[in-house]
Design an enzyme around this catalytic site. Structure first.
Site, PDB file in Angstrom:
ATOM      1  CG  ASN A   1      26.214  12.292   2.307  1.00  0.00           C
ATOM      2  OD1 ASN A   1      26.735  11.376   1.666  1.00  0.00           O
ATOM      3  ND2 ASN A   1      26.735  13.512   2.359  1.00  0.00           N
ATOM      4  CD1 TRP A   2      24.921   6.127   5.036  1.00  0.00           C
ATOM      5  CD2 TRP A   2      25.522   4.229   4.020  1.00  0.00           C
ATOM      6  NE1 TRP A   2      24.070   5.135   5.465  1.00  0.00           N
ATOM      7  CE2 TRP A   2      24.423   3.971   4.855  1.00  0.00           C
ATOM      8  CE3 TRP A   2      26.067   3.185   3.265  1.00  0.00           C
ATOM      9  CZ2 TRP A   2      23.856   2.695   4.964  1.00  0.00           C
ATOM     10  CZ3 TRP A   2      25.512   1.920   3.362  1.00  0.00           C
ATOM     11  CH2 TRP A   2      24.415   1.683   4.218  1.00  0.00           C
ATOM     12  CE  LYS A   3      29.153  13.685   4.998  1.00  0.00           C
ATOM     13  NZ  LYS A   3      29.649  14.808   5.749  1.00  0.00           N
TER      14      LYS A   3
ATOM     15  CG  HIS B   1      28.237  17.067   0.325  1.00  0.00           C
ATOM     16  ND1 HIS B   1      29.383  17.363   1.025  1.00  0.00           N
ATOM     17  CD2 HIS B   1      27.305  16.729   1.256  1.00  0.00           C
ATOM     18  CE1 HIS B   1      29.150  17.199   2.318  1.00  0.00           C
ATOM     19  NE2 HIS B   1      27.905  16.824   2.489  1.00  0.00           N
TER      20      HIS B   1
ATOM     21  CD  GLU C   1      31.950  15.989   3.189  1.00  0.00           C
ATOM     22  OE1 GLU C   1      31.653  14.936   2.609  1.00  0.00           O
ATOM     23  OE2 GLU C   1      31.595  16.238   4.359  1.00  0.00           O
TER      24      GLU C   1
ATOM     25  CD  GLU D   1      24.462  18.980   3.740  1.00  0.00           C
ATOM     26  OE1 GLU D   1      24.027  18.114   4.491  1.00  0.00           O
ATOM     27  OE2 GLU D   1      25.460  18.805   3.020  1.00  0.00           O
TER      28      GLU D   1
ATOM     29  N   GLY E   1      29.746  17.775  10.081  1.00  0.00           N
ATOM     30  CA  GLY E   1      30.720  16.909  10.747  1.00  0.00           C
ATOM     31  C   GLY E   1      31.425  17.546  11.922  1.00  0.00           C
TER      32      GLY E   1
ATOM     33  CB  SER F   1      26.027  18.489  13.435  1.00  0.00           C
ATOM     34  OG  SER F   1      27.389  18.519  13.046  1.00  0.00           O
TER      35      SER F   1
ATOM     36  N   GLY G   1      24.702  13.008   7.757  1.00  0.00           N
ATOM     37  CA  GLY G   1      25.961  12.303   7.556  1.00  0.00           C
ATOM     38  C   GLY G   1      26.213  11.325   8.690  1.00  0.00           C
ATOM     39  N   GLY G   2      26.984  11.759   9.662  1.00  0.00           N
ATOM     40  CA  GLY G   2      27.431  10.890  10.758  1.00  0.00           C
ATOM     41  C   GLY G   2      26.332  10.040  11.374  1.00  0.00           C
TER      42      GLY G   2
HETATM   43  P1  PGA Z   1      26.928  15.494   9.176  1.00  0.00           P
HETATM   44  O1  PGA Z   1      27.007  15.577   7.586  1.00  0.00           O
HETATM   45  O2  PGA Z   1      25.510  15.110   9.526  1.00  0.00           O
HETATM   46  O3  PGA Z   1      27.919  14.439   9.562  1.00  0.00           O
HETATM   47  O4  PGA Z   1      27.268  16.842   9.708  1.00  0.00           O
HETATM   48  C1  PGA Z   1      25.963  16.124   6.839  1.00  0.00           C
HETATM   49  C2  PGA Z   1      26.330  16.138   5.388  1.00  0.00           C
HETATM   50  O5  PGA Z   1      27.509  16.367   5.071  1.00  0.00           O
HETATM   51  O6  PGA Z   1      25.474  15.913   4.520  1.00  0.00           O
END
Ligand code: PGA
Length: 257
Positions: free
Chosen positions: A13-15, A99, A101, A171, A177, A217, A238-239
């Site tokens: 997930n590149w956001k 998500h 966010e 999640e 993050g 994470s 994500g990251g």
């Molecule tokens: P993260 O993000 O791996 O950076 O914690 C995961 C996500 O939000 O899907």
């Protein structure tokens, strides 16, 4: 993972990261390191404006492209929105829905998540439905009830044959993050409860065929342990999905015999 009954899916997930130029560069780098995915499907979810570039750049690799959001109406006066048909027509296979966010910053609710899931399925996309509790909710001891509610709401009016096409991503918000990962036991406990909710809704056959990912994470250091859990069928990353070497290491962890 339980590869006998369901697909393992590693999804990035590149956001709101990477330009189209950086997307091409990432694909070129990934190509040199990504193994032939024996056991798992690899997905990269990119910002809407980069989808066409990603479809072209990842064409020769066994990588599916996902979107990070979709609107629930089919067409019309919704300035700035993107429909499920538009994504499907580009060659998108997956779409992240709900998500945390988007729930936190863009006002998404269980109701809009459900509408988006229905629209995505109607267009032939596979929704990756995100659910998860905040730290306060975990400390209050309401994680299981909350997750069951989120799953039930997201799947309202979804028939069994379409529920099989959905992926659920657990999640925990406190792990996204933050570098704080749920323990493998915590992740499995909630993923197992999600499967129980699906069993309750659709029966055992559907429940055992649905892919349930963990996200928050996940990184090369903890992926193998998380993925070794029986109810954790992959990751939403994500990251660590922004770096080709780290993303590859997680795919390798999912490819272990
Ligand atoms: P993260 O993000 O791996 O950076 O914690 C995961 C996500 O939000 O899907």
């Amino acid at each position: 993972m339980n590869r006998r009954y369901r697909k393992t899916i590693i999804a990035g997930n590149w956001k709101m990261n990477k330009t189209a130029t950086e997307t091409k560069k990432f694909a070129e780098e990934l190509k040199t390191m990504l193994p032939k995915a024996k056991w798992c499907e690899v997905v990269v979810c990119v910002p809407a404006v980069n989808i066409s570039t990603a479809i072209r750049a990842f064409k020769d690799m066994r990588v599916s492209i996902g979107a990070e959001n979709v609107f629930y109406e089919r067409s019309g006066a919704y300035t700035g929105e993107v429909s499920a048909d538009m994504l499907k027509d580009l060659g998108v296979k997956y779409v992240i829905i709900g998500h945390s966010e988007r729930r936190q910053y863009f006002g998404e609710t269980d109701v809009t998540v459900n509408k988006k899931v229905l629209a995505a399925l109607e267009a032939g996309l596979h929704p990756i439905i995100c659910v998860g509790e905040s730290l306060e909710q975990r400390e209050m001891g309401i994680t299981m009830e909350l997750i069951a509610l989120q799953v039930k709401a997201a799947l309202a009016d979804v028939p069994a044959e379409k529920a099989r096409k959905c992926v659920i991503a657990y999640e925990p918000i406190w792990a996204i993050g933050t570098g704080k990962t749920a323990t493998a036991e915590q992740a499995n406990e909630v993923c197992n409860a999600i499967r129980a909710t699906i069993r309750h809704l659709y029966g055992a056959r559907v429940a055992r065929s649905v892919t349930i990912q963990y996200g928050g994470s996940m990184n090369p250091g903890n992926a193998a342990e998380l993925l070794a859990q029986p109810d954790v069928d992959g990751g939403l990353i994500g990251g660590a999905s922004l770096k080709p070497d780290q993303f590859t290491a997680i795919v390798n962890a999912a490819n272990q015999e």
